[in-house]
Design an enzyme around this catalytic site. Structure first.
Site, PDB file in Angstrom:
ATOM      1  N   ASP A 122       2.880   5.755  16.521  1.00 18.20           N
ATOM      2  CA  ASP A 122       2.182   4.655  15.868  1.00 18.20           C
ATOM      3  C   ASP A 122       0.850   5.142  15.292  1.00 18.20           C
ATOM      4  O   ASP A 122      -0.084   5.427  16.033  1.00 18.20           O
ATOM      5  CB  ASP A 122       1.932   3.536  16.880  1.00 18.20           C
ATOM      6  N   ASP A 339       0.720   2.556   7.984  1.00 18.30           N
ATOM      7  CA  ASP A 339       1.092   2.337   9.378  1.00 18.30           C
ATOM      8  C   ASP A 339       2.566   2.657   9.605  1.00 18.30           C
ATOM      9  O   ASP A 339       3.452   1.913   9.173  1.00 18.30           O
ATOM     10  CB  ASP A 339       0.811   0.886   9.764  1.00 18.30           C
TER      11      ASP A 339
END
Length: 511
Positions: A122, A339
C-alpha cells in the site's frame, strides 16, 4: 626473530599494495556484520495480482474496498535499533475471492525466530502492521486461501517495546492517535473510512530480506525496524473472507519501511513497481530505481502526506476537456494521489461528468451504451482498442500519462451476447482524485524520494527490467521477479577482504 619481523612487515606491505591494485583503490568494504546493511543493495518484493481478472465482481464491492484503502494514511515515528541477521524470501500467493480483485501483496518475515506474514502492499499509507498474538477478535482463517499468522512478541528473542517515554512516541512524527497504555507501551489507534479500524502498540524487531547482488547471488540480510502490532480490529477487518496478516505501508512518512531503511543507508531512497494487468496479474516491486526508456517525471507536491501530483488537465482523443484546473489544485484535502491500494480510479465531480460525456460521445456510433448498477457501461462487438479513444492525464513538468482503453475500462462480463465494458473511473466522494491500479497497471512507476518526483512509462511487466542500485552507477537486471547484478565488483571486494584479513593476521602476529 630480528630477520622474521622485517620479512613479515614486507609481506604486509605487499598485501596492502595487491589489495589496492586489485580493487582499483576502492573504498574497503564494511565488516561482514555490517556489509549487509551497506547502501547500494537492492531489495525486491515480487508481487502478483491477488485474484484473476476474469473473476466477475460488483463495482459496488470494489468501491467499498477502495473506501477502506483511501483512509489508510497512517503516520508515526521512528524507532530504536538493534541488529540481528537472518534470511527472508518474498514468495507471492493469490486466490480467487472477488471482493479483493486488484489487490497486490507480498510476504515479510519479522522476529527471531522469524514469522512469515502476508501483507498488502500500500503506497497510500505509512505503517507496516501485523496482527498480534494477543488480539482476541482478529480473524483466524482467511477466504483468500492463505494461512494467517500472528506476531508473538514475547516469543521473539529480538522484540522490543516502544515505551511512552521513548522519543518515537513523543516525536513530531507521531499522530494524535498515539496513546499510553497502563504498562507504559506506546500505542496507536487508526480508524478507516468505512468505519473499520485497528489499534495496538509499536514494536521494534528484526525485518528480514534478500539483497540480490548478482546472478544467482543473494545476500541474506536483515535490519531492525519499527512496526505496529495489532491487538484489536473492527469492522471489515474482522471478516475472514478478506483477512490478511496486515498492511505494508510504503508512504512518505518517517515510519514507512522504505523511509526507515533508506534513512540508514540500507537501501536507496527510491522504489519502483511494475504491476502486470493481464492474465493472472503479477509484477515486481523493488527498493531501487527501475530503468527503462521513455520514463517521464513529474514533481511531487511538497508538504503533502501522500504521493500527490499536480494534475493540470485531462484530454480525450487529443481534445482537452472543459475542466477548471483549480479543481485539481493540491491542499490538505484536495489533489491527485497515486495509490496502489486502490483498485479503480476516482475523479473529482467537476472532472467526472465531462470525462464520461467525452467518452460516450466519441463512441456513440460504435457501441451500445447501457447503465449497469448506476455505472456507465457499453456493449461492444469487437476490440475496445479499435473503438475507444486514448486518454491523457497531463501533469506538471510536461509529463503526460497516456491511457489505453483497457486503462480506463473495466470488463464486466457479457450481456445479450455482447461484451460489456464499464468505465472504471468513479466519482470521488471527496475532493481528491485517486489514481488506482486500473491506471497504474502495465506501467513502470518510479518513486524518487531523493529528488521528490514520480516517473512512469507504459511497459510490459512480464518482461525483464534493469534496476539502478546506487544513483544509476550500478545496473541490475530482472528477467523474473528477481534481480541480478554483475559479479565482478563483488568478487573484487571479496578478494580485498581476504587480503585485508591476511594483513590483520600479519599485524597481530608481530605484536
Amino acid at each position: 626473530m630480528r630477520i622474521f619481523r622485517p620479512l613479515m612487515l614486507l609481506l604486509a606491505v605487499v598485501a596492502v599494495v595487491l589489495a589496492l591494485a586489485v580493487t582499483g583503490f576502492a573504498t574497503p568494504p564494511l565488516p561482514s556484520t555490517l556489509a549487509k546493511y551497506a547502501a547500494g543493495t537492492v531489495k525486491i518484493l515480487p508481487l502478483e495480482r491477488a485474484f484473476p481478472l476474469d473473476e466477475q465482481v460488483e463495482l459496488s464491492e470494489l468501491r467499498a474496498r477502495d473506501r477502506v484503502r483511501h483512509a489508510r494514511i497512517l503516520l508515526g515515528g521512528g524507532g530504536r535499533q538493534s541488529s540481528v541477521g537472518g534470511v527472508v524470501d518474498f514468495p507471492v500467493q493469490g486466490s480467487s475471492d472477488p471482493y479483493l480483485v486488484g489487490l497486490y501483496f507480498t510476504k515479510v518475515k519479522l522476529g527471531s525466530p522469524p514469522t512469515e506474514f502476508n501483507v498488502q502492499i500500500d503506497t497510500g499509507s505509512d505503517i507496516l502492521w501485523v496482527t498480534c498474538s494477543s488480539c482476541s477478535n482478529c480473524p483466524h482463517s482467511s477466504g483468500l486461501g492463505i494461512d494467517l499468522h500472528f506476531f508473538d512478541a514475547p516469543g521473539s528473542l529480538t522484540a522490543g517495546s516502544v515505551t511512552c517515554s521513548d522519543p518515537i512516541c513523543s516525536s513530531v512524527f507521531q499522530t494524535t492517535a498515539a496513546q499510553c497504555s497502563e504498562n507504559n507501551q506506546c500505542g496507536y489507534s487508526f480508524r478507516y473510512g468505512d468505519g473499520s479500524g485497528t489499534s495496538g502498540f509499536y514494536m521494534t524487531d528484526t525485518f528480514y530480506f534478500d539483497a540480490i547482488l548478482g546472478e544467482s547471488l543473494v545476500a541474506n540480510s536483515s535490519a531492525p525496524i519499527v512496526f505496529g502490532c495489532s491487538t484489536y480490529q473492527s469492522g471489515d477487518l474482522t471478516k475472514s473472507d478478506k483477512a490478511v496478516d496486515g498492511i505494508f505501508g510504503f508512504g512518505k512518512g518517517k515510519l514507512s519501511v522504505v523511509s526507515q531503511l533508506s534513512s540508514r543507508g540500507i537501501t536507496p531512497p527510491v522504489f519502483s513497481h511494475c504491476l502486470k494487468g493481464d492474465g493472472s496479474g503479477g509484477g515486481v516491486f523493488v527498493l531501487g530505481e527501475i530503468l527503462v526508456p521513455g520514463i517521464v517525471y513529474s514533481p511531487l507536491v511538497p508538504s503533502q502526506p501522500h504521493y500527490n501530483l499536480n494534475l493540470l488537465s485531462i484530454g480525450v482523443n487529443g481534445q482537452m476537456l472543459p475542466i477548471d484546473a483549480a479543481v485539481f489544485e493540491a491542499s490538505n484535502t484536495r489533489g491527485t494521489i497515486v495509490d496502489t491500494g486502490t483498485t479503480l480510479t476516482y475523479l473529482v465531480k467537476e472532472a467526472y461528468d465531462p470525462f464520461i460525456n467525452a467518452i460516450s460521445n466519441s463512441v456513440s456510433q460504435l457501441v451500445t451504451p447501457i447503465i449497469s448498477n448506476g455505472e456507465q457501461c457499453y456493449l461492444v462487438s469487437s476490440s475496445i482498442s479499435d473503438m475507444f479513444p486514448p486518454v491523457s492525464f497531463n501533469f506538471a513538468g510536461g509529463a503526460s500519462m497516456i491511457l489505453r482503453p483497457q486503462d480506463y475500462l473495466f470488463h464486466y462480463g457479457f450481456y445479450d451476447g455482447a461484451s460489456m465494458w464499464c468505465i472504471g473511473f468513479m466519482k470521488a466522494p471527496e475532493e481528491q482524485t485517486i489514481l488506482g491500479d486500473l491506471v497504474l497497471k502495465d506501467k513502470v512507476f518510479v518513486y524518487d524520494l531523493a529528488r521528490q518526483r514520480i516517473g512512469w512509462t507504459n511497459y510490459d511487466c512480464s518482461m525483464s527490467v534493469n534496476v539502478s542500485v546506487t544513483s544509476g552507477k550500478d545496473i541490475v537486471n530482472s528477467a523474473q521477479p528477481c534481480l541480478n547484478i554483475s559479479t565482478r565488483n563483488i568478487l573484487l571486494r571479496f578478494l580485498f577482504s581476504m587480503l585485508l584479513t591476511l594483513l590483520l593476521c600479519i599485524f597481530f602476529s608481530l605484536t
